[in-house]
Design an enzyme around this catalytic site. Structure first.
Site, PDB file in Angstrom:
ATOM      1  N   PHE A  72      34.680  49.697  25.871  1.00  0.00           N
ATOM      2  CA  PHE A  72      34.652  50.304  27.204  1.00  0.00           C
ATOM      3  C   PHE A  72      34.827  49.256  28.300  1.00  0.00           C
ATOM      4  CE2 PHE A  72      30.976  49.853  30.042  1.00  0.00           C
ATOM      5  CZ  PHE A  72      30.193  48.968  29.323  1.00  0.00           C
ATOM      6  N   LYS A  73      34.562  47.990  27.997  1.00  0.00           N
ATOM      7  CA  LYS A  73      34.680  46.963  29.028  1.00  0.00           C
ATOM      8  C   LYS A  73      36.115  46.841  29.558  1.00  0.00           C
ATOM      9  CE  LYS A  73      30.512  44.395  28.022  1.00  0.00           C
ATOM     10  NZ  LYS A  73      29.946  45.191  26.897  1.00  0.00           N
ATOM     11  N   ASP A  74      37.087  47.289  28.765  1.00  0.00           N
ATOM     12  CA  ASP A  74      38.475  47.278  29.234  1.00  0.00           C
ATOM     13  C   ASP A  74      38.657  48.113  30.509  1.00  0.00           C
ATOM     14  OD1 ASP A  74      39.559  45.702  27.143  1.00  0.00           O
ATOM     15  OD2 ASP A  74      39.770  47.448  25.849  1.00  0.00           O
ATOM     16  N   LEU A 111      37.551  45.723  33.204  1.00  0.00           N
ATOM     17  CA  LEU A 111      38.148  44.380  33.255  1.00  0.00           C
ATOM     18  C   LEU A 111      39.661  44.405  33.433  1.00  0.00           C
ATOM     19  CD1 LEU A 111      35.848  42.506  30.740  1.00  0.00           C
ATOM     20  CD2 LEU A 111      36.061  42.110  33.195  1.00  0.00           C
TER      21      LEU A 111
END
Ligand SMILES: *Cc1c(COP(=O)(O)O)cnc(C)c1O
Length: 463
Positions: free
Chosen positions: A109-111, A114
């Site tokens: 989910f950090k995509d 970021l």
């Protein structure tokens, strides 16, 4: 929209300044001066929008110093690398809804945040004609999402340290197979803590930091939080549209409190759509104890099958503290001082009531996590261990007639070992990563010495 520090020690800054500042210069975290109010009619108008259009509407509430067309371009290019037309689709699985946040380039989910942050950095650096060298240490997950966020971007070099042979094979390959000329992977012979200490000591060398325009990509950048608000509202609108329900609840596998804090802001923006937020932790139950007992006290970290949630202090907690204290920055600063001195904070019954009006919480054991993966697998849906923690807690708090949306924060293939232990079979890599083992790779292996790393950074930095 101006931004202030939770601790009250800076004069208000613009969105652009907030992004470049990262951490506020008084040591606090940046927050919008006020939470925009959104009318019921406006929310109604958001119903049919696709992800990018909704993102544009929501981000425009918080960003007033980037022209609308440019903001739109930044959003478009951030979500072009996602493998699903809906970017963050929601699927019904048994009793719950699963909000799949893992269709980005590194399957986590950090995509979502970021990819956006990398584009905003590039845009702002181009505009000011400056350069930036990003330096960070990773135990696995954030490193690859950060590398994918800035690969090939102009004006940015990135240096990511990971402990040599101490990250999973897939994590190592995800980082080292990005061979763009602006990406530098450093594997050091040591532990993750050694890496953090090295990075910290380099950042503390202020002349070096200034000379090379060192920047960080960590979960406290405001641009990351604001990008994460979008999928809560997107999913709430979809599920309410499909089910006819009045409101939805969310369950969020939580570590540093960044993701669920975005949910808290989404709820403040659209209180008619969002009911409770379930704060799900693994056996590192710092934040569950906060919700259940009104105490925020450091413990020791235990290793679990959901390593991205194995934390000791939650770096975004201070942002919520600001709202808990109704914007009283003196109280926030006072609490942080007490916390730094004693390692714990205690909240009174009135405050506890306020916390529990919004948050429900449970800490999920390893056994429950693996059992949840296995039971969902029998129904034909694979959960990664982080997601399983959220799903297990979500099931416990599910109310009749209120859809429970559980955030899926990683693709099961990223944590294949845990899935194998739970189910007896290993998940397939998605097509986008099927050839990962055969790609070219580039990585510098060195001793865990700050001097060695500093020399490497200075000779490869953008100047
Ligand atoms: C980072 C991460 C989390 C925790 O998110 P926070 O914003 O730190 O609370 C949960 N799951 C996965 C897979 C992650 O990478």
């Amino acid at each position: 929209m101006k931004y202030i520090s939770t601790r009250g020690g800076i004069s208000p800054v613009s969105f652009k300044e907030a992004v470049m500042m990262g951490l506020a210069t008084d040591g606090g975290l940046l927050l919008p001066e006020s939470i925009p109010s959104v009318s019921a009619k406006t929310v109604e108008g958001w119903r049919g929008l696709n992800y990018q259009d909704l993102a544009h509407e929501i981000l425009s509430l918080f960003v007033d110093d980037i022209p609308a067309d440019d903001l739109r371009d930044l959003i478009e290019s951030s979500y072009r690398n996602f493998n699903h037309p809906e970017i963050t689709p929601t699927v019904k699985v048994g009793e719950v809804f699963v909000l799949e946040l893992f269709h980005g380039p590194t399957l986590a989910f950090k995509d979502v945040a970021l990819q956006f942050l990398g584009n905003v950095f590039e845009y702002l650096l181009q505009e000011s004609g400056s350069k930036m060298n990003i330096l960070g240490a990773t135990s696995g997950d954030t490193g690859s999402a950060a590398i994918y966020g800035v690969r090939g971007k102009k004006g940015i070099n990135i240096f990511i340290l990971h402990p040599h042979k101490r990250v999973s094979r897939i994590q190592e390959r995800q980082m080292t197979t990005v061979i763009d000329p602006n990406v530098f992977n450093i594997a050091f012979r040591g532990t993750f803590d050694d890496g953090q200490a090295i990075v910290k000591s380099i950042f503390n060398d202020i002349p070096f930091k200034d000379k090379y325009h060192l920047g960080a990509i960590n979960s406290i950048n405001w641009a990351r939080i604001v990008a994460q608000i979008v999928y809560y509202i997107y999913a709430a609108l979809r599920v309410i549209g499909d089910t006819g329900a009045g409101k939805v609840d969310f369950s969020v596998p939580t570590g540093n409190f960044g993701d669920i804090f975005a949910g808290y802001l989404a709820r403040r923006l659209t209180p008619r759509l969002i009911g409770n937020l379930v704060l799900a932790t693994n056996e590192n139950d710092l934040l569950s104890r906060f919700v259940l007992n009104g105490e925020y006290a450091v413990g020791s970290v235990v290793q679990t099958s959901s390593p991205s949630m194995d934390i000791q202090v939650a770096s975004n907690f201070e942002r919520y503290l600001y709202y808990l204290h109704e914007g009283n920055q003196k109280k926030v600063a006072g609490d942080l001082k007490i916390f730094a001195e004693t390692g714990s904070l205690k909240f009174d019954p009135a405050q506890q009531e306020k916390i529990r009006k919004v948050f429900l919480s449970r800490s999920i054991s390893e056994e429950e996590t693996l059992a949840t993966i296995s039971s969902f697998d029998r129904d034909g849906y694979l959960l990664d261990p982080h997601t399983a923690v959220g799903v297990r807690a979500g099931l416990d708090f599910k109310k009749e007639g209120t859809p429970m949306i559980c955030l899926a924060t990683a693709h099961p293939a990223k944590f294949g070992d845990a899935v194998l232990r739970a189910t007896g079979h290993e998940p397939d890599l998605p097509a986008s990563l099927a050839d990962l083992a055969n790609r070219d790779a580039r990585c510098e292996v060195m001793d865990a010495k700050a001097e060695t790393v500093r020399d490497f950074v200075s000779s490869h930095a953008l100047k």
